[in-house]
Design a protein around this motif. Structure first.
Motif, PDB file in Angstrom:
ATOM      1  N   UNK A   1       9.411   1.243   1.117  1.00 23.54           N
ATOM      2  CA  UNK A   1       8.994   2.011   0.096  1.00 23.54           C
ATOM      3  C   UNK A   1       7.258   2.345   0.419  1.00 23.54           C
TER       4      UNK A   1
ATOM      5  N   UNK B   1       2.706   0.593   4.472  1.00 29.26           N
ATOM      6  CA  UNK B   1       1.965  -0.583   4.975  1.00 29.26           C
ATOM      7  C   UNK B   1       2.816  -1.923   4.738  1.00 29.26           C
TER       8      UNK B   1
ATOM      9  N   UNK C   1      -2.836  -6.014  -1.890  1.00 20.15           N
ATOM     10  CA  UNK C   1      -1.877  -5.202  -1.076  1.00 20.15           C
ATOM     11  C   UNK C   1      -1.225  -5.902  -0.127  1.00 20.15           C
TER      12      UNK C   1
ATOM     13  N   UNK D   1      -2.855  -3.833  -8.687  1.00 23.26           N
ATOM     14  CA  UNK D   1      -3.748  -2.492  -8.153  1.00 23.26           C
ATOM     15  C   UNK D   1      -2.671  -1.470  -7.654  1.00 23.26           C
ATOM     16  N   UNK D   2      -3.000  -0.270  -7.720  1.00 27.02           N
ATOM     17  CA  UNK D   2      -2.017   0.804  -7.261  1.00 27.02           C
ATOM     18  C   UNK D   2      -1.884   0.637  -5.599  1.00 27.02           C
TER      19      UNK D   2
ATOM     20  N   UNK E   1      -3.243   4.332  -1.460  1.00 29.00           N
ATOM     21  CA  UNK E   1      -4.648   4.543  -0.924  1.00 29.00           C
ATOM     22  C   UNK E   1      -5.374   6.029  -0.994  1.00 29.00           C
ATOM     23  N   UNK E   2      -4.692   6.647   0.140  1.00 26.34           N
ATOM     24  CA  UNK E   2      -5.039   7.726   0.626  1.00 26.34           C
ATOM     25  C   UNK E   2      -4.990   9.121  -0.322  1.00 26.34           C
TER      26      UNK E   2
ATOM     27  N   UNK F   1      -8.285   7.294  -7.436  1.00 26.15           N
ATOM     28  CA  UNK F   1      -9.076   6.187  -7.392  1.00 26.15           C
ATOM     29  C   UNK F   1     -10.208   6.144  -6.501  1.00 26.15           C
TER      30      UNK F   1
ATOM     31  N   UNK G   1       4.220   6.964  -3.012  1.00 27.64           N
ATOM     32  CA  UNK G   1       4.282   6.076  -1.734  1.00 27.64           C
ATOM     33  C   UNK G   1       4.930   7.156  -0.669  1.00 27.64           C
TER      34      UNK G   1
ATOM     35  N   UNK H   1       2.190   8.860   0.615  1.00 27.44           N
ATOM     36  CA  UNK H   1       1.334   8.052   1.400  1.00 27.44           C
ATOM     37  C   UNK H   1       1.845   7.789   2.884  1.00 27.44           C
TER      38      UNK H   1
ATOM     39  N   UNK I   1      -0.522   8.731   5.824  1.00 27.69           N
ATOM     40  CA  UNK I   1      -1.050   7.548   6.740  1.00 27.69           C
ATOM     41  C   UNK I   1      -0.939   8.172   8.128  1.00 27.69           C
TER      42      UNK I   1
END
Lengths: 338, 338, 338, 338
Positions: free
Chosen positions: C134, C137, D46, D66-67, D70-71, D75, D220, D223, D227
């Motif tokens: 999912x 990272x 994370x 925490x979510x 990121x990108x 937030x 995600x 993301x 990424x």
């Protein structure tokens, strides 16, 4: 309770939350992380409402960490409970198959049904006198007359009877006709006034899972009954509503081991309403017993093609007999009897 | 009704189905395809039960082709119905925003709430005296005392009151305190005995959609009320249960145009219970009105942070005023007023 | 195909539909009911698209009555198919338990895992080299290096290997390393280009059910593979997505008897991904076998607490051995072996 | 991360968890409540996997606070992002309606479609050359030939083109024909290899929500693209799968304000695939814009009754024009333009 603050929460907001926790008589533990501050409430968190804290400024999320149910929870009652139904144990080593027609139709049908239930080796009988029907124009059950027919037919074979209660105003009649097990149907699982009423009587209650009830809501519905003083509660998984249209409901077998972990009360399964078709019943029944269910609620009709409701999901008497043999083998494989 | 036979169905099985159709007083049309035979039942198919035919040998599937609801269906009542609530029309060109707190708490809270509902320009007020709560240990509402407080507070501003009925035994009290609109909650949508009771009184009924009710089940629940003689029914979409966990429910806006097509009765939306958070209410409210809803049921509390239940989903008085302005613009864009 | 016309459909509209049916080379049967006219298309209805007819004026609904799948359907292939995996039969009387770690981590871990899989009596081994995660990272699998480690470890015990293919560009590598069974994961069930590619190779394919795929979509996904020439398909039920949050997915046991009725191909179950917790695996595994599954895909890790992914759902080697014993008893109860 | 221990967790188990947190380079905060001990991990959580901690002895539950994105998260990027599509802004004050047929059929159909899209005032055009179809026997799209036809037709009106990419191997062709916006379809939302590929190119990407994807999984998936370096991502809500069968999907309008809160990227809606019927499109479109969507993806066909796929959900050219007028009024009501 854990309260997660927003990333930009101020000291004043953190203090505000701490004050509210203290006002409720609990203590607070503050943990300042790199991205979030988390506040833990220490004490009996059942006094706190999650929504209340989520409305406070600076709060991102509030979460209960203790189970909200007490009486029905296994945490405070480690041993399995066995519900005694006129001498027949539900919840012990012996598995109980409760069989009978969807609805009480005629004295003849019920006499034949009782005979077949007994002949197949079942010790309890089911049948509906008050019927929840999607359409107001469909047969609504024979009501009190149905209860009488059912009682008469079952008595001949000493079969305790299981039947659905839909309205608190009928409870007195249920007591009068000495219904042995009160069934709370899927549509009534969160009829809280009804739950409170059956909590006051001294009768075993089968609590069916709501069509889309979570495990937690289901346990809380049982807690309503238990809080009234009646601890003779039997959970009945009957399939949940999903996107799949091939079958009526999806039998949730995972609920069986999960309930066994969360509660000390017995768990049975209704494979007939789950799948909605008679041909699915044997496979689903075997799965339920193999997963650890303490019993089943199975539809059997002396003549399914003539049934007044749910005709396509009732087993024939012969199919019930065959099922009992097959379930006996599964029970044996897991060290239980039928 | 259409009955699809199995690929290997025999002539005798086809005949069996045809005979059952004729016994019910309908005619049969047989269409022999290359892979399947299909039998159509001609006449009033509402008399036939799908399950009954699916239990017959050789049948693969039976399907109704006519809608099972009659009184609430638009097919037999083309014009929009307007429900009259003490002179206030629900269902016409003017959109009604029904606002008020989740639960009746104190006379002061209700007095303030009524004042703010009125000040925001709303013409009807909501508030809960009997509360369906997931936990037996949570505040269950003030009951009859709550009804009194509500009535007193609303009267000052001539606001008709909307409140939830959970149990048929409370109906008499509701009539005594002259509740203007009876709300049937999501957990009671298929409490058929309760539906039958409100079908007998002469009061508008707001019928909330069950947590996982289909459009068809919802229309049939309304048909239960209508069949008793009470046609003053208002549908209320309040979000459905799905796999998504970010918000409490998924507001089903598609239900609005669909209900408008299927029924002549008014449709309103509860954006507060749908999303579960106050900050989602403005966007959901605008979407509902833009999609054609005739009104909203919105939670507003004079002081949300002190609310006794669902604190995180109530608007403040100022937020309600802002919402009314914003909804006025949307209403204007589709040729309606607020 | 059955086409139901609106109640107000005109003769011209009916004619329009009939013409479209005839243009496609089929015949039409018109059945005029009291409230609706129904048109049946006679011939190979697979040529007709439902959406096409529902767009025609006057049409209320169009329904296929013939199954859209052919090669995988039991209707045209009555006998059970057995998939041969390097001499090991999947789909016959013997049940196959495919065990191994979620992901390939190190040569040591794989060597130990293979030894334990073999010691428990399993005949096939699973393990992930390419991992669908999912988060971008999270550990994405060792890829080709992982395949090598897996192959080396499994060879020592002659265990055929099962591993997931996520991208058509990796297929050549899979062939090179002679992967014995290609697994199509839940997120790829409707990756039609990927299905077409595995349809062209001569390798058994395990087709996992999409997270919210219907039985019909799943069968059609298999039909994509079969249409390419590869009939060695094994269905794998792995739980579906529902509103329940206690467990990751709801294992849909009903899918087992239903697939057995609809297709001749073998059906296995993944109890590890269904429940998401190791402690649920034994109950779910027994249920699956009791319901008729031909095998299982079970996660076992030599040291679950050190697993790089899904650590909480892997059995220990000892738990796998215990499970094998318990499943042997269930298999015996239904006349099969393990 | 918050780790909740079992009620009976030992000191040694608590220590075990603390050690694992420290091994990962984070700090631990221990909060001993009356019924549970809770451990908070302080640092970049994370790096920790929830499943890993849930596998440790004595742990009841582990939760990220925490979510995980990121990108794409708001937030760390407060301002709204505007995606530039050949000079046309998506995400700003002006709302973009992207219209066109479901599939590219013929040069004539595309020429007519482009003309009508332009005439209605839309600035972007959609059309499918590679089609994901449930059945292998249905029309699969014209592929590269379709791209050519689409490019030619759109160029005449300077309409940037939006089309679906199903397979990474086609990406080069997409670049060659200079597709302006790459659409990732609902079935590919978690095709992680495909996401990685489009993350490497410099083209705007419309990322449709998976059929039953959560908001978090969807973010995600974005993301994954981000990424790789491509931040030109547009979310497209297209309805989710539920138990309701009246309409194809349930348009999730709540996702609009929720995404607006969680991400800085633009959000559009596909009302055509959501409802599945052309008559639902206007109401759903208005709801989407009123809820704050930055644009729509709408199916329009010069002659819907002759469309090769999804004929019942395409608007006619005139209906598209009417919709644009109606949306203009809604946009004005919320201070935006169309």
């Amino acid at each position: 309770m854990i309260i997660v603050m927003n990333s930009g929460a101020t000291e004043q907001q953190i203090e505000g939350v701490v004050n509210k926790i203290k006002e409720a008589g609990l203590d607070a533990n503050i943990s300042r992380g790199t991205e979030r501050t988390v506040i833990g409430a220490i004490g009996d968190e059942r006094k706190l409402e999650q929504e209340y804290f989520e409305a406070l400024p600076g709060v991102e999320q509030a979460m209960h960490i203790v189970k909200p149910y007490k009486i029905v929870g296994r945490e405070w009652h480690k041993q399995d409970s066995v519900v005694n139904i006129k001498g027949i144990p539900l919840g012990g080593n012996q598995i109980q198959i409760i069989a009978g027609p969807c609805s009480v139709e005629t004295p003849e049908q019920m006499a034949l049904a009782a005979q077949e239930v007994h002949a197949a080796g079942c010790r309890l009988m089911r049948g509906g006198a008050f019927k929840p029907r999607t359409s107001p124009y469909a047969f609504q059950g024979h009501g009190v007359e149905g209860l009488k027919m059912f009682r008469t037919a079952a008595e001949k074979y000493n079969l305790p009877i299981v039947t659905e209660l839909m309205d608190a105003r009928q409870l007195e009649t249920f007591m009068e006709y000495d219904v042995d097990v009160i069934q709370i149907g899927t549509r009534s699982m969160q009829n809280f006034d009804l739950l409170k009423e059956v909590g006051k009587v001294n009768k075993p209650v089968i609590l069916k899972r709501g069509m889309s009830a979570t495990i937690s809501e289901w346990l809380m519905a049982a807690e309503y009954i238990a809080a009234g003083g009646n601890h003779n509660i039997i959970f009945c998984e009957r399939g949940i509503r999903t996107y799949e249209t091939y079958y009526r409901n999806v039998l949730d077998v995972t609920a069986i081991p999960v309930l066994k972990k969360e509660t000390h009360l017995p768990v049975i399964v209704d494979p007939s309403h789950a799948g909605g078709k008679a041909w699915m019943v044997p496979a689903l029944s075997r799965a339920a017993i193999a997963a650890g269910a303490d019993g089943l609620l199975v539809e059997m009709h002396p003549n399914p093609c003539e049934a007044w409701c749910d005709a396509d999901q009732a087993l024939t008497p012969q199919e019930l007999k065959d099922l009992m043999v097959s379930l006996g083998a599964i029970a044996g494989a897991i060290g239980r009897t039928i």
